[in-house]
Write a protein that holds these residues in place. Structure first.
Motif, PDB file in Angstrom:
ATOM      1  N   ASN A  43      26.893 -17.660  -5.811  1.00 34.98           N
ATOM      2  CA  ASN A  43      26.039 -18.330  -4.837  1.00 34.98           C
ATOM      3  C   ASN A  43      24.549 -17.798  -5.214  1.00 34.98           C
ATOM      4  O   ASN A  43      23.682 -18.849  -5.232  1.00 34.98           O
ATOM      5  CB  ASN A  43      26.470 -17.724  -3.594  1.00 34.98           C
ATOM      6  N   ARG A  44      24.314 -16.430  -5.465  1.00 38.22           N
ATOM      7  CA  ARG A  44      22.943 -16.114  -5.963  1.00 38.22           C
ATOM      8  C   ARG A  44      22.131 -16.697  -7.097  1.00 38.22           C
ATOM      9  O   ARG A  44      21.377 -17.158  -7.142  1.00 38.22           O
ATOM     10  CB  ARG A  44      22.932 -14.579  -5.850  1.00 38.22           C
ATOM     11  N   ASP A  45      23.340 -16.799  -8.135  1.00 40.34           N
ATOM     12  CA  ASP A  45      22.918 -17.492  -9.182  1.00 40.34           C
ATOM     13  C   ASP A  45      22.536 -18.972  -8.902  1.00 40.34           C
ATOM     14  O   ASP A  45      21.389 -19.528  -9.602  1.00 40.34           O
ATOM     15  CB  ASP A  45      23.982 -17.441 -10.357  1.00 40.34           C
ATOM     16  N   VAL A  46      23.204 -19.679  -8.263  1.00 38.75           N
ATOM     17  CA  VAL A  46      22.976 -21.184  -7.770  1.00 38.75           C
ATOM     18  C   VAL A  46      21.456 -21.011  -7.272  1.00 38.75           C
ATOM     19  O   VAL A  46      20.799 -22.039  -7.628  1.00 38.75           O
ATOM     20  CB  VAL A  46      24.000 -21.639  -6.816  1.00 38.75           C
ATOM     21  N   LEU A  47      21.279 -20.275  -6.364  1.00 41.25           N
ATOM     22  CA  LEU A  47      19.841 -20.314  -5.566  1.00 41.25           C
ATOM     23  C   LEU A  47      18.970 -19.892  -6.451  1.00 41.25           C
ATOM     24  O   LEU A  47      17.838 -20.547  -6.246  1.00 41.25           O
ATOM     25  CB  LEU A  47      20.051 -19.234  -4.474  1.00 41.25           C
ATOM     26  N   ARG A  48      18.956 -18.858  -7.460  1.00 39.48           N
ATOM     27  CA  ARG A  48      18.098 -18.560  -8.235  1.00 39.48           C
ATOM     28  C   ARG A  48      17.668 -19.888  -9.187  1.00 39.48           C
ATOM     29  O   ARG A  48      16.410 -19.990  -9.588  1.00 39.48           O
ATOM     30  CB  ARG A  48      18.516 -17.305  -9.109  1.00 39.48           C
ATOM     31  N   THR A  49      18.665 -20.420  -9.723  1.00 37.83           N
ATOM     32  CA  THR A  49      18.672 -21.654 -10.290  1.00 37.83           C
ATOM     33  C   THR A  49      17.768 -22.788  -9.812  1.00 37.83           C
ATOM     34  O   THR A  49      16.858 -23.503 -10.364  1.00 37.83           O
ATOM     35  CB  THR A  49      19.782 -22.249 -10.946  1.00 37.83           C
ATOM     36  N   GLU A  50      18.282 -23.047  -8.724  1.00 34.20           N
ATOM     37  CA  GLU A  50      17.387 -23.893  -7.770  1.00 34.20           C
ATOM     38  C   GLU A  50      16.163 -23.552  -7.725  1.00 34.20           C
ATOM     39  O   GLU A  50      15.041 -24.430  -7.636  1.00 34.20           O
ATOM     40  CB  GLU A  50      18.228 -24.161  -6.528  1.00 34.20           C
ATOM     41  N   LEU A  51      15.675 -22.346  -7.220  1.00 32.82           N
ATOM     42  CA  LEU A  51      14.563 -22.046  -7.027  1.00 32.82           C
ATOM     43  C   LEU A  51      13.530 -22.072  -8.310  1.00 32.82           C
ATOM     44  O   LEU A  51      12.260 -22.563  -8.546  1.00 32.82           O
ATOM     45  CB  LEU A  51      14.457 -20.761  -6.656  1.00 32.82           C
ATOM     46  N   GLU A  52      14.230 -21.724  -9.536  1.00 38.51           N
ATOM     47  CA  GLU A  52      13.368 -21.885 -10.782  1.00 38.51           C
ATOM     48  C   GLU A  52      13.177 -23.191 -11.118  1.00 38.51           C
ATOM     49  O   GLU A  52      12.074 -23.579 -11.625  1.00 38.51           O
ATOM     50  CB  GLU A  52      14.166 -21.007 -11.782  1.00 38.51           C
ATOM     51  N   PHE A  53      14.127 -24.219 -10.907  1.00 45.70           N
ATOM     52  CA  PHE A  53      13.858 -25.502 -11.073  1.00 45.70           C
ATOM     53  C   PHE A  53      12.553 -26.107 -10.156  1.00 45.70           C
ATOM     54  O   PHE A  53      11.833 -26.671 -10.793  1.00 45.70           O
ATOM     55  CB  PHE A  53      15.192 -26.278 -10.668  1.00 45.70           C
TER      56      PHE A  53
END
Length: 96
Positions: A43-53
């Protein structure tokens, strides 16, 4: 967690009450051996990916703000307004 799996928002109450339900569902569906910690990390990885996008797309913290009228116009019947300080909003994703 729900967005990443495509589950309906109505699945939220039991899954939030017992995240092991989500772990069991994913393990059963995909044959994984995940723990609750693995789910949390995903879940944290998904949020980090979304924020980086968003960052690469030029979206900044100011773009995450609600429109000003939502902070000023009282919501009936209690006259409540959204009064969470910007600093608190900015801190939501710290520590991911």
């Amino acid at each position: 967690m729900l967005d990443s799996t495509g589950l309906c928002l109505f699945a939220r109450p039991p899954v939030i009450a017992d995240p092991q339900l989500m772990v069991d569902m994913l393990n059963g569906r995909y044959g994984w051996g995940w723990s609750k910690e693995d789910l949390d990390q995903s879940n944290r990885d998904v949020l980090r990916t979304e924020l980086e996008f968003n960052r690469r797309a030029g979206i900044t913290a100011s773009d995450y703000r609600l429109p000003e009228y939502m902070r000023q116009e009282p919501l009936a019947p209690h006259g409540a307004t959204f009064d969470v300080p910007d600093a608190e909003l900015d801190a939501v994703f710290e520590g991911l």
